[in-house]
Design a protein around this motif. Structure first.
Motif, PDB file in Angstrom:
ATOM      1  N   ALA A   1     -27.670  -6.073 127.278  1.00 36.21           N
ATOM      2  CA  ALA A   1     -27.467  -7.186 126.342  1.00 36.21           C
ATOM      3  C   ALA A   1     -27.139  -6.653 124.950  1.00 36.21           C
ATOM      4  O   ALA A   1     -27.488  -5.528 124.598  1.00 36.21           O
ATOM      5  CB  ALA A   1     -28.719  -8.054 126.292  1.00 36.21           C
ATOM      6  N   ASN A   2     -26.465  -7.481 124.161  1.00 40.19           N
ATOM      7  CA  ASN A   2     -26.138  -7.151 122.777  1.00 40.19           C
ATOM      8  C   ASN A   2     -26.594  -8.281 121.863  1.00 40.19           C
ATOM      9  O   ASN A   2     -26.439  -9.444 122.200  1.00 40.19           O
ATOM     10  CB  ASN A   2     -24.629  -6.943 122.587  1.00 40.19           C
ATOM     11  N   GLY A   3     -27.135  -7.895 120.712  1.00 45.87           N
ATOM     12  CA  GLY A   3     -27.532  -8.874 119.713  1.00 45.87           C
ATOM     13  C   GLY A   3     -26.333  -9.352 118.923  1.00 45.87           C
ATOM     14  O   GLY A   3     -25.218  -8.835 119.074  1.00 45.87           O
ATOM     15  N   ALA A   4     -26.557 -10.338 118.068  1.00 48.32           N
ATOM     16  CA  ALA A   4     -25.478 -10.893 117.252  1.00 48.32           C
ATOM     17  C   ALA A   4     -24.879  -9.847 116.325  1.00 48.32           C
ATOM     18  O   ALA A   4     -23.724  -9.954 115.930  1.00 48.32           O
ATOM     19  CB  ALA A   4     -25.998 -12.073 116.434  1.00 48.32           C
ATOM     20  N   ASP A   5     -25.660  -8.815 115.990  1.00 54.38           N
ATOM     21  CA  ASP A   5     -25.159  -7.762 115.116  1.00 54.38           C
ATOM     22  C   ASP A   5     -24.460  -6.659 115.905  1.00 54.38           C
ATOM     23  O   ASP A   5     -24.045  -5.653 115.343  1.00 54.38           O
ATOM     24  CB  ASP A   5     -26.286  -7.183 114.267  1.00 54.38           C
ATOM     25  N   GLY A   6     -24.333  -6.818 117.238  1.00 47.50           N
ATOM     26  CA  GLY A   6     -23.605  -5.873 118.059  1.00 47.50           C
ATOM     27  C   GLY A   6     -24.433  -4.737 118.636  1.00 47.50           C
ATOM     28  O   GLY A   6     -23.944  -3.989 119.475  1.00 47.50           O
ATOM     29  N   ARG A   7     -25.679  -4.589 118.211  1.00 48.76           N
ATOM     30  CA  ARG A   7     -26.467  -3.464 118.732  1.00 48.76           C
ATOM     31  C   ARG A   7     -27.009  -3.782 120.120  1.00 48.76           C
ATOM     32  O   ARG A   7     -27.190  -4.941 120.498  1.00 48.76           O
ATOM     33  CB  ARG A   7     -27.582  -3.091 117.773  1.00 48.76           C
ATOM     34  N   SER A   8     -27.294  -2.746 120.880  1.00 46.22           N
ATOM     35  CA  SER A   8     -27.860  -2.895 122.216  1.00 46.22           C
ATOM     36  C   SER A   8     -29.305  -3.347 122.104  1.00 46.22           C
ATOM     37  O   SER A   8     -30.071  -2.798 121.324  1.00 46.22           O
ATOM     38  CB  SER A   8     -27.800  -1.567 122.968  1.00 46.22           C
ATOM     39  N   VAL A   9     -29.640  -4.362 122.876  1.00 48.96           N
ATOM     40  CA  VAL A   9     -30.992  -4.916 122.860  1.00 48.96           C
ATOM     41  C   VAL A   9     -31.436  -5.165 124.298  1.00 48.96           C
ATOM     42  O   VAL A   9     -30.635  -5.100 125.223  1.00 48.96           O
ATOM     43  CB  VAL A   9     -31.058  -6.233 122.054  1.00 48.96           C
ATOM     44  N   LEU A  10     -32.706  -5.453 124.466  1.00 46.67           N
ATOM     45  CA  LEU A  10     -33.243  -5.876 125.747  1.00 46.67           C
ATOM     46  C   LEU A  10     -33.169  -7.390 125.782  1.00 46.67           C
ATOM     47  O   LEU A  10     -33.665  -8.061 124.876  1.00 46.67           O
ATOM     48  CB  LEU A  10     -34.698  -5.402 125.882  1.00 46.67           C
ATOM     49  N   GLY A  11     -32.532  -7.936 126.798  1.00 49.00           N
ATOM     50  CA  GLY A  11     -32.415  -9.380 126.936  1.00 49.00           C
ATOM     51  C   GLY A  11     -33.254  -9.869 128.102  1.00 49.00           C
ATOM     52  O   GLY A  11     -33.258  -9.260 129.162  1.00 49.00           O
ATOM     53  N   ILE A  12     -33.980 -10.942 127.890  1.00 51.29           N
ATOM     54  CA  ILE A  12     -34.753 -11.574 128.966  1.00 51.29           C
ATOM     55  C   ILE A  12     -34.144 -12.953 129.192  1.00 51.29           C
ATOM     56  O   ILE A  12     -34.053 -13.763 128.273  1.00 51.29           O
ATOM     57  CB  ILE A  12     -36.247 -11.722 128.590  1.00 51.29           C
ATOM     58  N   THR A  13     -33.729 -13.224 130.419  1.00 51.52           N
ATOM     59  CA  THR A  13     -33.048 -14.474 130.722  1.00 51.52           C
ATOM     60  C   THR A  13     -33.430 -14.958 132.112  1.00 51.52           C
ATOM     61  O   THR A  13     -34.062 -14.237 132.871  1.00 51.52           O
ATOM     62  CB  THR A  13     -31.516 -14.289 130.604  1.00 51.52           C
ATOM     63  N   TRP A  14     -33.066 -16.167 132.439  1.00 50.63           N
ATOM     64  CA  TRP A  14     -33.219 -16.717 133.774  1.00 50.63           C
ATOM     65  C   TRP A  14     -32.283 -17.892 133.899  1.00 50.63           C
ATOM     66  O   TRP A  14     -31.755 -18.389 132.920  1.00 50.63           O
ATOM     67  CB  TRP A  14     -34.653 -17.110 134.079  1.00 50.63           C
ATOM     68  N   THR A  15     -32.067 -18.341 135.118  1.00 53.07           N
ATOM     69  CA  THR A  15     -31.261 -19.538 135.334  1.00 53.07           C
ATOM     70  C   THR A  15     -32.182 -20.633 135.838  1.00 53.07           C
ATOM     71  O   THR A  15     -33.199 -20.369 136.471  1.00 53.07           O
ATOM     72  CB  THR A  15     -30.144 -19.300 136.363  1.00 53.07           C
ATOM     73  N   SER A  16     -31.822 -21.841 135.543  1.00 48.41           N
ATOM     74  CA  SER A  16     -32.663 -22.965 135.937  1.00 48.41           C
ATOM     75  C   SER A  16     -32.332 -23.408 137.348  1.00 48.41           C
ATOM     76  O   SER A  16     -31.296 -23.056 137.898  1.00 48.41           O
ATOM     77  CB  SER A  16     -32.468 -24.132 134.972  1.00 48.41           C
ATOM     78  N   THR A  17     -33.200 -24.221 137.907  1.00 46.28           N
ATOM     79  CA  THR A  17     -32.964 -24.749 139.244  1.00 46.28           C
ATOM     80  C   THR A  17     -31.846 -25.780 139.248  1.00 46.28           C
ATOM     81  O   THR A  17     -31.292 -26.089 140.293  1.00 46.28           O
ATOM     82  CB  THR A  17     -34.254 -25.384 139.798  1.00 46.28           C
TER      83      THR A  17
END
Length: 143
Positions: free
Chosen positions: A85-101
């Motif tokens: 994942a990338n933050g708004a400033d372009g740096r590499s970040v850890l992203g936590i996500t999921w999709t809904s049912t």
């Protein structure tokens, strides 16, 4: 706060609010229950929970409440950690996500972003990055 209105200056009173809500739960189970009942009346889907989590995480929370929030999020089924994942400033970040049912997921746009080394919360999606946060004692004071 001052603003111009029809050629005259209007002053609005500044109403102070507590920096951190004092009544937020401090255990994962209590926070999980709080998130389920406090989704602004929108519903109880993963997407609704995600919106609630973002609203809380973007504010200042006492450490015990922030820890409970993250522990409660970890209880949501279907979480995915993205190391690309990338933050708004372009740096590499850890992203936590999921999709809904329902098929409408938190996805890249609204995923929770963390510093990959310190795990500090950096914001959500591509709309912003928390750079610094602080509490002040007076209007116009800077942390």
């Amino acid at each position: 706060m001052q603003q111009e209105s029809h050629g005259r200056t209007v002053t609005n009173r500044c109403v102070p609010h507590p920096a951190a809500p004092a009544d937020l739960p401090t255990t994962a189970d209590a926070m999980f229950a709080y998130l389920h009942k406090s989704t602004y009346g929108e519903g109880d889907t993963r997407h609704d929970l995600g919106n609630e989590v973002v609203a809380l995480a973007e504010g200042y929370l006492r450490p015990a409440a922030r820890a409970a929030l993250y522990e409660a999020v970890a209880k949501v089924p279907g979480l995915v950690a993205r190391t690309d994942a990338n933050g708004a400033d372009g740096r590499s970040v850890l992203g936590i996500t999921w999709t809904s049912t329902t098929g409408y997921g938190i996805g890249n746009q609204d995923e929770f972003l963390f510093d990959p080394v310190t795990f500090a919360y950096l914001g959500s999606g591509t709309t912003g990055v928390v750079v610094n946060q602080g509490i002040v004692d007076a209007v116009r004071q800077r942390p």
